[in-house]
Design a protein around this motif. Structure first.
Motif, PDB file in Angstrom:
ATOM      1  N   PRO A  94       0.812  -1.226   0.000  1.00 43.53           N
ATOM      2  CA  PRO A  94       0.000   0.000   0.000  1.00 43.53           C
ATOM      3  C   PRO A  94       0.841   1.271   0.000  1.00 43.53           C
ATOM      4  CG  PRO A  94      -0.845  -1.570   1.600  1.00 43.53           C
ATOM      5  CD  PRO A  94       0.472  -2.105   1.134  1.00 43.53           C
ATOM      6  N   LEU A  95       1.989   1.242   0.703  1.00 39.39           N
ATOM      7  CA  LEU A  95       2.852   2.424   0.740  1.00 39.39           C
ATOM      8  C   LEU A  95       3.416   2.728  -0.645  1.00 39.39           C
ATOM      9  CD1 LEU A  95       5.404   3.529   3.363  1.00 39.39           C
ATOM     10  CD2 LEU A  95       6.165   3.286   1.008  1.00 39.39           C
ATOM     11  N   VAL A  96       3.915   1.690  -1.332  1.00 38.53           N
ATOM     12  CA  VAL A  96       4.472   1.905  -2.676  1.00 38.53           C
ATOM     13  C   VAL A  96       3.404   2.426  -3.623  1.00 38.53           C
ATOM     14  CG1 VAL A  96       5.496   0.759  -4.672  1.00 38.53           C
ATOM     15  CG2 VAL A  96       6.310   0.201  -2.378  1.00 38.53           C
ATOM     16  N   ARG A  97       2.206   1.875  -3.542  1.00 37.15           N
ATOM     17  CA  ARG A  97       1.125   2.351  -4.412  1.00 37.15           C
ATOM     18  C   ARG A  97       0.805   3.818  -4.147  1.00 37.15           C
ATOM     19  NH1 ARG A  97      -1.328  -2.755  -3.129  1.00 37.15           N
ATOM     20  NH2 ARG A  97      -2.725  -1.711  -1.666  1.00 37.15           N
ATOM     21  N   LYS A  98       0.929   4.237  -2.892  1.00 38.87           N
ATOM     22  CA  LYS A  98       0.542   5.594  -2.519  1.00 38.87           C
ATOM     23  C   LYS A  98       1.538   6.642  -2.998  1.00 38.87           C
ATOM     24  CE  LYS A  98      -1.327   8.201   1.371  1.00 38.87           C
ATOM     25  NZ  LYS A  98      -1.752   8.155   2.794  1.00 38.87           N
ATOM     26  N   THR A 100       3.923   6.271  -5.488  1.00 37.63           N
ATOM     27  CA  THR A 100       4.378   6.126  -6.877  1.00 37.63           C
ATOM     28  C   THR A 100       3.162   6.027  -7.783  1.00 37.63           C
ATOM     29  OG1 THR A 100       4.427   3.709  -7.027  1.00 37.63           O
ATOM     30  CG2 THR A 100       6.338   4.773  -6.007  1.00 37.63           C
ATOM     31  N   ASN A 101       3.449   5.966  -9.098  1.00 39.65           N
ATOM     32  CA  ASN A 101       2.352   5.838 -10.064  1.00 39.65           C
ATOM     33  C   ASN A 101       2.103   4.397 -10.467  1.00 39.65           C
ATOM     34  OD1 ASN A 101       4.695   5.417 -11.411  1.00 39.65           O
ATOM     35  ND2 ASN A 101       4.283   6.813 -13.115  1.00 39.65           N
ATOM     36  N   VAL A 102       2.731   3.444  -9.762  1.00 41.50           N
ATOM     37  CA  VAL A 102       2.570   2.019 -10.087  1.00 41.50           C
ATOM     38  C   VAL A 102       1.621   1.370  -9.085  1.00 41.50           C
ATOM     39  CG1 VAL A 102       3.752  -0.202 -10.232  1.00 41.50           C
ATOM     40  CG2 VAL A 102       4.807   1.828 -11.213  1.00 41.50           C
ATOM     41  N   LYS A 103       0.597   0.712  -9.587  1.00 39.64           N
ATOM     42  CA  LYS A 103      -0.420   0.098  -8.718  1.00 39.64           C
ATOM     43  C   LYS A 103      -0.300  -1.420  -8.647  1.00 39.64           C
ATOM     44  CE  LYS A 103      -1.828   4.272  -8.397  1.00 39.64           C
ATOM     45  NZ  LYS A 103      -1.336   5.056  -7.229  1.00 39.64           N
ATOM     46  N   GLN A 104       0.665  -1.968  -9.389  1.00 38.14           N
ATOM     47  CA  GLN A 104       0.806  -3.430  -9.444  1.00 38.14           C
ATOM     48  C   GLN A 104       1.612  -3.941  -8.250  1.00 38.14           C
ATOM     49  OE1 GLN A 104       2.823  -4.682 -12.976  1.00 38.14           O
ATOM     50  NE2 GLN A 104       2.694  -6.870 -12.495  1.00 38.14           N
ATOM     51  N   ASP A 105       1.165  -5.011  -7.624  1.00 37.53           N
ATOM     52  CA  ASP A 105       1.896  -5.634  -6.518  1.00 37.53           C
ATOM     53  C   ASP A 105       2.761  -6.773  -7.052  1.00 37.53           C
ATOM     54  OD1 ASP A 105       0.657  -3.953  -4.746  1.00 37.53           O
ATOM     55  OD2 ASP A 105      -0.927  -5.375  -4.227  1.00 37.53           O
ATOM     56  N   PRO A 106       3.943  -6.992  -6.447  1.00 37.72           N
ATOM     57  CA  PRO A 106       4.829  -8.062  -6.933  1.00 37.72           C
ATOM     58  C   PRO A 106       4.305  -9.444  -6.565  1.00 37.72           C
ATOM     59  CG  PRO A 106       5.743  -7.082  -4.954  1.00 37.72           C
ATOM     60  CD  PRO A 106       4.530  -6.269  -5.302  1.00 37.72           C
ATOM     61  N   LYS A 107       4.502 -10.386  -7.482  1.00 36.45           N
ATOM     62  CA  LYS A 107       4.156 -11.777  -7.211  1.00 36.45           C
ATOM     63  C   LYS A 107       5.402 -12.652  -7.332  1.00 36.45           C
ATOM     64  CE  LYS A 107      -0.696 -11.368  -8.540  1.00 36.45           C
ATOM     65  NZ  LYS A 107      -1.772 -11.831  -9.456  1.00 36.45           N
ATOM     66  N   THR A 115       9.254   7.500  -7.467  1.00 37.99           N
ATOM     67  CA  THR A 115       8.721   8.557  -6.624  1.00 37.99           C
ATOM     68  C   THR A 115       9.604   9.780  -6.834  1.00 37.99           C
ATOM     69  OG1 THR A 115       7.977   9.105  -4.386  1.00 37.99           O
ATOM     70  CG2 THR A 115      10.085   7.991  -4.551  1.00 37.99           C
ATOM     71  N   TYR A 116       9.121  10.975  -6.428  1.00 33.60           N
ATOM     72  CA  TYR A 116       9.848  12.195  -6.755  1.00 33.60           C
ATOM     73  C   TYR A 116      10.086  13.070  -5.531  1.00 33.60           C
ATOM     74  CZ  TYR A 116       9.193  11.037 -11.635  1.00 33.60           C
ATOM     75  OH  TYR A 116       9.247  10.401 -12.835  1.00 33.60           O
ATOM     76  N   TYR A 117      11.311  13.600  -5.469  1.00 33.91           N
ATOM     77  CA  TYR A 117      11.635  14.648  -4.503  1.00 33.91           C
ATOM     78  C   TYR A 117      12.076  15.867  -5.307  1.00 33.91           C
ATOM     79  CZ  TYR A 117      14.187  17.479  -1.180  1.00 33.91           C
ATOM     80  OH  TYR A 117      14.631  18.537  -0.434  1.00 33.91           O
ATOM     81  N   GLU A 118      11.276  16.912  -5.259  1.00 35.77           N
ATOM     82  CA  GLU A 118      11.532  18.131  -6.023  1.00 35.77           C
ATOM     83  C   GLU A 118      11.764  17.783  -7.505  1.00 35.77           C
ATOM     84  OE1 GLU A 118      14.558  20.354  -3.941  1.00 35.77           O
ATOM     85  OE2 GLU A 118      13.183  20.867  -2.318  1.00 35.77           O
ATOM     86  N   ILE A 264      10.437   6.883  10.744  1.00 38.40           N
ATOM     87  CA  ILE A 264       9.307   7.798  10.668  1.00 38.40           C
ATOM     88  C   ILE A 264       8.001   7.008  10.708  1.00 38.40           C
ATOM     89  CG2 ILE A 264      10.625   9.515   9.380  1.00 38.40           C
ATOM     90  CD1 ILE A 264       9.246   8.575   6.832  1.00 38.40           C
ATOM     91  N   THR A 265       6.946   7.682  11.140  1.00 38.27           N
ATOM     92  CA  THR A 265       5.630   7.042  11.200  1.00 38.27           C
ATOM     93  C   THR A 265       4.673   7.639  10.168  1.00 38.27           C
ATOM     94  OG1 THR A 265       4.985   8.566  12.960  1.00 38.27           O
ATOM     95  CG2 THR A 265       5.839   6.418  13.628  1.00 38.27           C
ATOM     96  N   LYS A 266       4.992   8.820   9.643  1.00 37.36           N
ATOM     97  CA  LYS A 266       4.180   9.456   8.603  1.00 37.36           C
ATOM     98  C   LYS A 266       5.009   9.564   7.329  1.00 37.36           C
ATOM     99  CE  LYS A 266       1.444  12.150  11.900  1.00 37.36           C
ATOM    100  NZ  LYS A 266       1.005  13.512  12.310  1.00 37.36           N
ATOM    101  N   ILE A 267       4.362   9.393   6.183  1.00 39.12           N
ATOM    102  CA  ILE A 267       5.117   9.322   4.936  1.00 39.12           C
ATOM    103  C   ILE A 267       5.078  10.625   4.128  1.00 39.12           C
ATOM    104  CG2 ILE A 267       4.764   6.832   4.808  1.00 39.12           C
ATOM    105  CD1 ILE A 267       2.694   7.397   2.588  1.00 39.12           C
TER     106      ILE A 267
END
Length: 354
Positions: A94-98, A100-107, A115-118, A264-267
């Motif tokens: 769920p964190l990776v989906r949130k 990034t723009n990728v919604k697929q989970d690894p199998k 993901t982007y920083y500035e 950290i506890t918040k992303i």
């Protein structure tokens, strides 16, 4: 304690450093092992070399499958750095989906995402579950981790994090940053000799001893960067790469502290934590009389003006005269500096050639 190797073994290790492909490295390490005396003082080095051989054979197999069109566990690096995400599926996916723009989970295979920083992208790689009782899965995951630039743990609490940490340490992967780091850049020409750029502190050694140690390997021309606190043992580790250090960030449902690693506890600010953990800087280049480029060069912290020239083009590197700098590392805007000037994040660099 520095390993006492015969001259023949040292010379053969240089061939390992020069090897380019996995196949060349495999052959060079096998040749190196044949010349290493087997006793207590070398057993750790021999153990590491054999493990490295196993990793290289797997890497060679990955490349073979890639050429044949088969799917590989290996993920090509993109962006400012690559970070492997470790944790239970119900926490990390769920964190990776949130973020990034990728919604697929690894199998069965790792899933890369960005993901982007500035103005920089950071590649997250979400692998399949780490099954600790499966040697095949463990080998593949460890191969991914050794190749990556950093780690992101998504855990419930400190105990869960410590289990991952113990698993990595059993495979010679340590979390955090070492007290010191040695970067050895071999030069093609033998005229320069061994030049040491001291950006830290030498412990129980000096520059002359380091030069002699490297020359004993047959190394004639190199730039050696000393960052942080460094001993002669650290110089040896940099040559043999027996231990991998990986920076880490932890996202935990329950807060805890761990020295040297942000928890950290918040992303909300997670991309910034990831960027900082990679220990990289952004440098913007410009031509005389022109505006700076909008796309930054990504370099390791501690990089110099000459590193920028080398990354841009070999002719800039070979004909470097001086540079002008704007930003944190400059004493004043447009400061004229030499090749060993150390840069800071968001510096602007204008290179002048002979």
């Amino acid at each position: 304690m520095v390993t006492n190797l015969p001259a023949e073994a040292k010379a053969k290790w240089l061939k390992v450093m020069d090897a380019k492909t996995p196949e060349e490295k495999i052959k060079a390490i096998q040749d190196f092992l044949s010349s290493v005396p087997k006793h207590k003082g070398t057993e750790n080095l021999v153990y590491w070399a054999r493990r490295r051989l196993a990793e290289l054979r797997e890497e060679s197999e990955r490349q073979r499958k890639k050429k044949s069109g088969s799917f590989s566990f290996f993920v090509e690096k993109e962006g400012a750095g690559q970070i492997i995400v470790l944790g239970r599926e119900e926490l990390k996916n769920p964190l990776v989906r949130k973020i990034t723009n990728v919604k697929q989970d690894p199998k069965d295979f790792p899933i890369p995402a960005m993901t982007y920083y500035e103005d920089v992208g950071i590649q997250l790689v979400n692998p399949p579950p780490v099954i600790l009782d499966s040697k095949l899965i463990v080998s593949k995951i460890i191969g991914l981790i050794r190749n990556t630039d950093g780690l992101l743990f998504v855990v419930e609490d400190k105990n869960e994090f410590l289990k991952f940490k113990e698993f990595l340490e059993s495979n010679n992967i340590l979390l955090g940053k070492p007290k010191g780091k040695v970067i050895i850049e071999k030069l093609r020409s033998g005229k320069e000799g061994i030049r040491i750029i001291l950006l830290g502190k030498l412990v129980n050694t000096d520059e002359n001893e380091i030069r002699k140690y490297l020359q004993d390997f047959g190394l004639k021309s190199a730039i050696v960067k000393i960052i942080g606190e460094v001993s002669l043992d650290d110089v040896e580790k940099s040559i043999f790469e027996t231990v991998s250090y990986k920076p880490a960030v932890v996202v935990s449902l329950n807060p805890f502290d761990y020295p040297g690693i942000p928890v950290i506890t918040k992303i909300d600010n997670l991309p910034k934590y990831l960027f900082d953990s990679l220990d990289i800087i952004r440098v913007y280049t410009k031509e005389p009389g022109e505006e700076p480029s909008k796309d930054p060069l990504i370099l390791k912290r501690g990089s110099t003006v000459l590193d920028v020239a080398k990354k841009l083009h070999s002719s800039l590197y070979e004909n470097f005269k001086y540079a002008r700098i704007w930003g944190k590392s400059a004493k004043f805007p447009g400061q004229k500096v030499g090749e060993d000037h150390v840069l800071e994040d968001k510096d602007i660099v204008e290179i002048h050639t002979k």
